[in-house]
Scaffold this motif. Structure first.
Motif, PDB file in Angstrom:
ATOM      1  N   ALA A  10       0.717  -1.187   0.045  1.00 12.83           N
ATOM      2  CA  ALA A  10       0.001  -0.061   0.062  1.00 12.83           C
ATOM      3  C   ALA A  10       0.800   1.316   0.076  1.00 12.83           C
ATOM      4  O   ALA A  10       0.608   2.195  -0.600  1.00 12.83           O
ATOM      5  CB  ALA A  10      -1.012   0.058   1.397  1.00 12.83           C
ATOM      6  N   GLY A  11       2.047   1.151   0.513  1.00 17.26           N
ATOM      7  CA  GLY A  11       2.905   2.144   0.933  1.00 17.26           C
ATOM      8  C   GLY A  11       3.688   2.606  -0.542  1.00 17.26           C
ATOM      9  O   GLY A  11       3.641   3.634  -1.190  1.00 17.26           O
ATOM     10  N   ASP A  12       3.951   1.632  -1.192  1.00 17.99           N
ATOM     11  CA  ASP A  12       4.357   1.632  -2.476  1.00 17.99           C
ATOM     12  C   ASP A  12       3.537   2.309  -3.531  1.00 17.99           C
ATOM     13  O   ASP A  12       3.759   3.046  -4.308  1.00 17.99           O
ATOM     14  CB  ASP A  12       4.756   0.234  -3.084  1.00 17.99           C
ATOM     15  CG  ASP A  12       6.144  -0.243  -2.267  1.00 17.99           C
ATOM     16  OD1 ASP A  12       6.740   0.552  -1.554  1.00 17.99           O
ATOM     17  OD2 ASP A  12       6.521  -1.421  -2.254  1.00 17.99           O
ATOM     18  N   ALA A  13       2.286   1.801  -3.409  1.00 14.52           N
ATOM     19  CA  ALA A  13       1.250   2.304  -4.292  1.00 14.52           C
ATOM     20  C   ALA A  13       1.176   3.862  -3.992  1.00 14.52           C
ATOM     21  O   ALA A  13       0.879   4.575  -5.095  1.00 14.52           O
ATOM     22  CB  ALA A  13      -0.100   1.334  -4.103  1.00 14.52           C
ATOM     23  N   ASP A  14       0.916   4.228  -2.856  1.00 14.47           N
ATOM     24  CA  ASP A  14       0.837   5.628  -2.728  1.00 14.47           C
ATOM     25  C   ASP A  14       1.785   6.359  -3.025  1.00 14.47           C
ATOM     26  O   ASP A  14       1.654   7.495  -3.469  1.00 14.47           O
ATOM     27  CB  ASP A  14       0.482   5.714  -0.846  1.00 14.47           C
ATOM     28  CG  ASP A  14      -0.563   5.205  -0.333  1.00 14.47           C
ATOM     29  OD1 ASP A  14      -1.485   4.934  -1.127  1.00 14.47           O
ATOM     30  OD2 ASP A  14      -0.839   5.052   0.887  1.00 14.47           O
ATOM     31  N   ALA A  15       3.105   6.014  -2.788  1.00 13.63           N
ATOM     32  CA  ALA A  15       4.241   6.675  -3.344  1.00 13.63           C
ATOM     33  C   ALA A  15       4.292   6.846  -4.802  1.00 13.63           C
ATOM     34  O   ALA A  15       4.498   8.084  -5.372  1.00 13.63           O
ATOM     35  CB  ALA A  15       5.310   5.991  -2.801  1.00 13.63           C
ATOM     36  N   ALA A  16       3.867   5.637  -5.419  1.00 11.40           N
ATOM     37  CA  ALA A  16       3.763   5.814  -6.971  1.00 11.40           C
ATOM     38  C   ALA A  16       2.578   6.705  -7.657  1.00 11.40           C
ATOM     39  O   ALA A  16       2.903   7.416  -8.390  1.00 11.40           O
ATOM     40  CB  ALA A  16       3.363   4.365  -7.535  1.00 11.40           C
ATOM     41  N   ARG A  17       1.619   6.605  -6.794  1.00 14.28           N
ATOM     42  CA  ARG A  17       0.561   7.578  -7.123  1.00 14.28           C
ATOM     43  C   ARG A  17       0.972   9.103  -7.056  1.00 14.28           C
ATOM     44  O   ARG A  17       0.645   9.977  -7.639  1.00 14.28           O
ATOM     45  CB  ARG A  17      -0.757   6.983  -6.322  1.00 14.28           C
ATOM     46  CG  ARG A  17      -2.065   8.005  -6.582  1.00 14.28           C
ATOM     47  CD  ARG A  17      -3.170   7.242  -6.358  1.00 14.28           C
ATOM     48  NE  ARG A  17      -3.121   6.837  -4.926  1.00 14.28           N
ATOM     49  CZ  ARG A  17      -3.066   5.400  -4.732  1.00 14.28           C
ATOM     50  NH1 ARG A  17      -3.368   4.402  -5.429  1.00 14.28           N
ATOM     51  NH2 ARG A  17      -3.113   5.015  -3.284  1.00 14.28           N
ATOM     52  N   SER A  18       1.512   9.396  -5.574  1.00 13.25           N
ATOM     53  CA  SER A  18       2.073  10.742  -5.719  1.00 13.25           C
ATOM     54  C   SER A  18       2.907  11.274  -6.693  1.00 13.25           C
ATOM     55  O   SER A  18       2.720  12.194  -6.916  1.00 13.25           O
ATOM     56  CB  SER A  18       2.864  10.893  -3.956  1.00 13.25           C
ATOM     57  OG  SER A  18       3.277  12.064  -3.724  1.00 13.25           O
ATOM     58  N   LEU A  19       3.858  10.309  -6.930  1.00 13.23           N
ATOM     59  CA  LEU A  19       4.910  10.467  -8.026  1.00 13.23           C
ATOM     60  C   LEU A  19       4.224  11.120  -9.263  1.00 13.23           C
ATOM     61  O   LEU A  19       4.597  11.915  -9.930  1.00 13.23           O
ATOM     62  CB  LEU A  19       5.693   9.526  -8.040  1.00 13.23           C
ATOM     63  CG  LEU A  19       6.923   9.719  -9.064  1.00 13.23           C
ATOM     64  CD1 LEU A  19       7.996  10.884  -8.813  1.00 13.23           C
ATOM     65  CD2 LEU A  19       7.992   8.494  -9.383  1.00 13.23           C
ATOM     66  N   GLU A  20       3.258  10.116  -9.495  1.00 17.29           N
ATOM     67  CA  GLU A  20       2.495  10.275 -11.047  1.00 17.29           C
ATOM     68  C   GLU A  20       1.672  11.654 -10.933  1.00 17.29           C
ATOM     69  O   GLU A  20       1.727  12.421 -11.796  1.00 17.29           O
ATOM     70  CB  GLU A  20       1.564   9.104 -11.045  1.00 17.29           C
ATOM     71  CG  GLU A  20       0.560   9.206 -12.394  1.00 17.29           C
ATOM     72  CD  GLU A  20      -0.266   7.941 -12.467  1.00 17.29           C
ATOM     73  OE1 GLU A  20      -1.052   8.160 -13.434  1.00 17.29           O
ATOM     74  OE2 GLU A  20      -0.455   7.174 -11.623  1.00 17.29           O
ATOM     75  N   GLN A  21       1.292  12.030  -9.693  1.00 20.08           N
ATOM     76  CA  GLN A  21       0.581  13.370  -9.725  1.00 20.08           C
ATOM     77  C   GLN A  21       1.446  14.428  -9.685  1.00 20.08           C
ATOM     78  O   GLN A  21       1.082  15.678 -10.509  1.00 20.08           O
ATOM     79  CB  GLN A  21      -0.146  13.326  -8.295  1.00 20.08           C
ATOM     80  CG  GLN A  21      -1.524  12.349  -8.131  1.00 20.08           C
ATOM     81  CD  GLN A  21      -2.062  12.453  -6.888  1.00 20.08           C
ATOM     82  OE1 GLN A  21      -1.441  12.761  -5.809  1.00 20.08           O
ATOM     83  NE2 GLN A  21      -3.169  11.777  -6.601  1.00 20.08           N
ATOM     84  N   ARG A  22       2.492  14.428  -9.226  1.00 19.92           N
ATOM     85  CA  ARG A  22       3.676  15.392  -9.436  1.00 19.92           C
ATOM     86  C   ARG A  22       4.151  15.663 -10.730  1.00 19.92           C
ATOM     87  O   ARG A  22       4.303  16.728 -11.434  1.00 19.92           O
ATOM     88  CB  ARG A  22       4.804  15.265  -8.400  1.00 19.92           C
ATOM     89  CG  ARG A  22       4.470  15.394  -6.898  1.00 19.92           C
ATOM     90  CD  ARG A  22       5.819  15.382  -5.937  1.00 19.92           C
ATOM     91  NE  ARG A  22       6.783  14.330  -6.291  1.00 19.92           N
ATOM     92  CZ  ARG A  22       6.512  13.024  -5.449  1.00 19.92           C
ATOM     93  NH1 ARG A  22       5.497  13.074  -4.648  1.00 19.92           N
ATOM     94  NH2 ARG A  22       7.503  12.164  -5.839  1.00 19.92           N
TER      95      ARG A  22
END
Length: 215
Positions: free
Chosen positions: A11-23
């Motif tokens: 879940a943490g990896d998914a959140d990090a990936a989503r945050s990076l994608e948004q940036r």
């Protein structure tokens, strides 16, 4: 004292990936608004294939689909300054592509079309179907997994009157909501519901001869 459960690493990896994608998307949007040519190239590389897939689902000719994608990108380039980022870029581009495809469909010379009743199942005087529907032996997923059968389904959809064909494609293929479909077609939501019900009935009748009892 009870220990707090460890956070799921996935879940943490998914959140990090989503945050990076948004940036990355925000940064791309800023570059697009600044008119950077390289940014437009990035947009085409990231979203061109998906937009072409949308156009192909809505149009029956490859040349038309490719032309629609070009038109959609031109529209996006002109409108990017006013895009506020309330939705993801991909969602925004999807809507623009659908709009461009609908415009292309309406520009075509209208062909002679039979009323939708010609494609609906027949009924007896007592209200029962003349030929009751039977369950198909193959699921919808199995049918659509076959390239030949998938093309047959698309060809049957193309036989329907345009007003029903548009609703069926937007609701069942593009999976837009009733409200979104109504707004795109400039009709009432209840009209969408009625046309969709009749279009589904017509499609079932058109497909029944091929898939009834098919193993």
């Amino acid at each position: 004292m009870h220990e707090l459960p460890a956070r799921d690493s996935h879940a943490g990896d998914a959140d990090a990936a989503r945050s990076l994608e948004q940036r990355e998307e925000r940064a791309l949007l800023e570059r697009l608004r600044a008119g950077e040519p390289e940014a437009f190239g990035t947009l085409v590389r990231r979203h061109g294939a998906q937009m072409l897939a949308v156009a192909r689902r809505l149009l029956s000719h490859e040349d038309d689909a490719r032309e629609v994608v070009q038109d959609a990108f031109l529209s996006a380039f002109r409108a990017v300054a006013s895009f506020e980022g309330g939705s993801r870029l991909g969602t925004w581009l999807h809507r623009i592509t659908v709009n461009a495809a609908l415009m292309k469909l309406r520009q075509r010379r209208r062909r002679h079309e039979e009323p939708i009743d010609a494609y609906l199942p027949g009924f007896l005087a007592d209200g029962h179907q003349a030929r009751p529907a039977e369950d198909w032996r193959r699921s919808a997923q199995e049918i659509l997994s076959s390239r030949e059968d998938r093309q047959y389904v698309l060809d049957c959809i193309e036989r329907m009157p345009e007003s029903y064909r548009e609703v069926l494609k937007l609701r069942d293929i593009e999976e837009l909501s009733t409200q979104e479909t109504a707004e795109l077609l400039s009709i009432e939501p209840n009209t969408v519901k009625v046309r969709l019900h009749r279009a589904r009935q017509a499609l079932r009748a058109l497909l029944d001869a091929r898939f009834r009892g098919n193993r």
